[in-house]
Write an enzyme that holds these catalytic residues in place. Structure first.
Site, mmCIF file in Angstrom:
data_model
loop_
_atom_site.group_PDB
_atom_site.id
_atom_site.type_symbol
_atom_site.label_atom_id
_atom_site.label_comp_id
_atom_site.label_asym_id
_atom_site.label_seq_id
_atom_site.Cartn_x
_atom_site.Cartn_y
_atom_site.Cartn_z
ATOM 1 N N TYR A 101 97.103 -27.807 98.288
ATOM 2 C CA TYR A 101 97.513 -29.106 98.834
ATOM 3 C C TYR A 101 98.433 -28.843 100.022
ATOM 4 O O TYR A 101 99.368 -28.046 99.924
ATOM 5 C CB TYR A 101 98.257 -29.917 97.768
ATOM 6 C CG TYR A 101 98.782 -31.231 98.278
ATOM 7 C CD1 TYR A 101 98.022 -32.387 98.198
ATOM 8 C CD2 TYR A 101 100.050 -31.321 98.860
ATOM 9 C CE1 TYR A 101 98.496 -33.593 98.676
ATOM 10 C CE2 TYR A 101 100.528 -32.525 99.346
ATOM 11 C CZ TYR A 101 99.757 -33.655 99.244
ATOM 12 O OH TYR A 101 100.215 -34.850 99.726
ATOM 13 N N GLU A 188 97.403 -35.388 105.690
ATOM 14 C CA GLU A 188 97.269 -34.695 104.407
ATOM 15 C C GLU A 188 95.904 -34.018 104.270
ATOM 16 O O GLU A 188 94.887 -34.594 104.641
ATOM 17 C CB GLU A 188 97.438 -35.723 103.276
ATOM 18 C CG GLU A 188 97.365 -35.130 101.874
ATOM 19 C CD GLU A 188 97.259 -36.225 100.810
ATOM 20 O OE1 GLU A 188 98.295 -36.607 100.258
ATOM 21 O OE2 GLU A 188 96.128 -36.697 100.552
#
Ligand code: GDP
Ligand code: MN
Length: 383
Positions: A101, A188
């Site tokens: 992530y 993101e």
């Protein structure tokens, strides 16, 4: 403004971030053609502005163009968290070894962008954030940006292998460039995948743009998806009113951002929940008031609904009689389904009271009283 994954990936590609080839399709036929032109296994991905598409069945692998056709038909029939899937992204599939992530997000508390990084990326990142927050590394970004050595030292503990660290550091530096130059509040990548053959790829892309910067990004207007906006948000944007929908049940029409925030604070203070932030602005006109009521009641009709509508007007440049005329006109056009509470004071207050009284309405001068009354009425509606 939220970007769809396919839009975010176009932006990613422009900044040199590693994304796999893909195209957006609105029909199974188009999906089949795209799959054929890409060749090999593809992923068919629902384009809706919510997370958790994978868990909702919105991400499907397809080994052949015909399978892409069927998977696209299946995904295009889905509604994910209330949003109908109108398009799918058909993109080359990757052979994933690990999912990380990586995100840069505006941390309003620290007033700085924040790099967030975790070795446990993928579909359960929310779960990681909740139960093992220490597994997510958070680093504020200095005002002069991220240096290559900082990127490498951040990624080294997660990736070890020098070639992977170098690739991932490159990704982080480019993501920072994108975040900065595109006026993002979020950029993101989840998952940031490490493939079996040792490549680092952005398999998903999420971008939120700061609407306040729209004036310096002409193309943003073409990116906005009108179907994803609430009717109220659209109307507010078109009429230039600052409006934020919230989860509470007390609708608020207030003049001035400071007073609007104070109103919301006071509602919370007395145990209520505001349904929105809405600043009708410093000057006034009856039209603005009728628009404001349309915005709030329009959005309420879509959501859980409001239980009271509170006007809080401090008449300076704003004239209370303009506001009163607006209220009266709005009610004549469409009667309110919920109790109305009006607080107004200041310029032309007396004239305003006469206008309201002629229509059987009253107003308090005290904000405290107005807020408490609105909360009490909202509770009566619930009871
Ligand atoms: P989200 O659930 O809305 O965040 O959608 P993502 O784009 O992140 O996809 C969800 C999951 O699908 C990822 O975590 C991957 O495990 C899987 N996935 C996405 N793209 C690929 C791909 O190209 N190949 C494979 N094997 N899996 C993929
Ligand atoms: Mn994802």
């Amino acid at each position: 403004m939220n970007l769809h994954e396919y839009q975010a990936k176009e932006l990613f590609a422009r900044f040199g971030l590693p994304v796999l080839p893909g195209q957006v399709a609105a029909s199974p036929e188009e999906a089949r053609d795209i799959a054929a032109s890409i060749g090999g296994t593809v992923v068919v991905k629902a384009q809706v502005l919510v997370g958790g598409r994978g868990k909702a069945g919105g991400i499907q692998l397809a080994r052949t163009p015909d399978e892409a056709f069927h998977k696209a038909r299946q995904v295009l029939a889905l509604t994910i968290k209330g949003l109908p899937v109108r398009r799918v992204l058909v993109t080359q599939a990757a052979d994933i070894a690990r999912e990380l992530y990586l995100a840069i997000v505006l941390d309003r508390g620290r007033k700085l962008p924040l790099v967030m990084l975790s070795a446990e990326g993928g579909m359960d990142i929310e779960e990681v954030a909740r139960t093992r927050p220490e597994r997510i590394v958070r680093r504020p970004v200095p005002l002069d940006g991220i240096r290559p050595f900082q990127a490498r030292s951040l990624l080294k503990p997660l990736l070890g292998d020098g070639r992977l660290v170098a690739q991932a550091a490159e990704v982080l530096l480019k993501l920072w460039r994108l975040y900065h130059d595109s006026d993002c509040t979020l950029a993101e990548i989840n998952p940031l995948a490490v493939t079996a053959d040792g490549r680092v790829l952005a398999l998903d892309a999420k971008v939120i743009l700061d609407d306040n910067a729209e004036f310096r990004h002409r193309e943003w207007t073409t990116w906005r998806d009108p179907e994803e906006e609430t009717p109220g948000a659209r109307m507010a944007r078109e009429r230039g009113l600052s409006y934020v929908k919230l989860d509470g049940d007390i609708g608020c029409v207030v003049n001035g951002a400071g007073l609007a925030m104070a109103t919301m604070d006071l509602i919370k203070h007395y145990g209520g929940e505001p349904a929105n932030f809405l600043d009708v602005g410093g000057s006034s006109s009856p039209e603005k008031v009728t628009t404001a009521i349309q915005i709030i009641t329009g959005d309420a009709a879509q959501g859980q609904g409001i239980r009271a509508l509170l006007f809080n007007i401090f008449g300076g440049i704003t004239r209370c009689d303009d506001v009163a005329n607006g209220i009266v006109q709005a009610l004549e056009r469409a009667p309110l389904q919920v109790p109305l509470v009006i607080r107004l004071t200041g310029t032309n207050e007396e004239a305003a009271r006469k206008i309201l009284a002629a229509h059987g309405l009253t107003a308090t001068t005290r904000m405290d009283e107005g807020v408490r009354t609105a909360i009490a009425k909202a509770q009566e509606v619930t009871a």
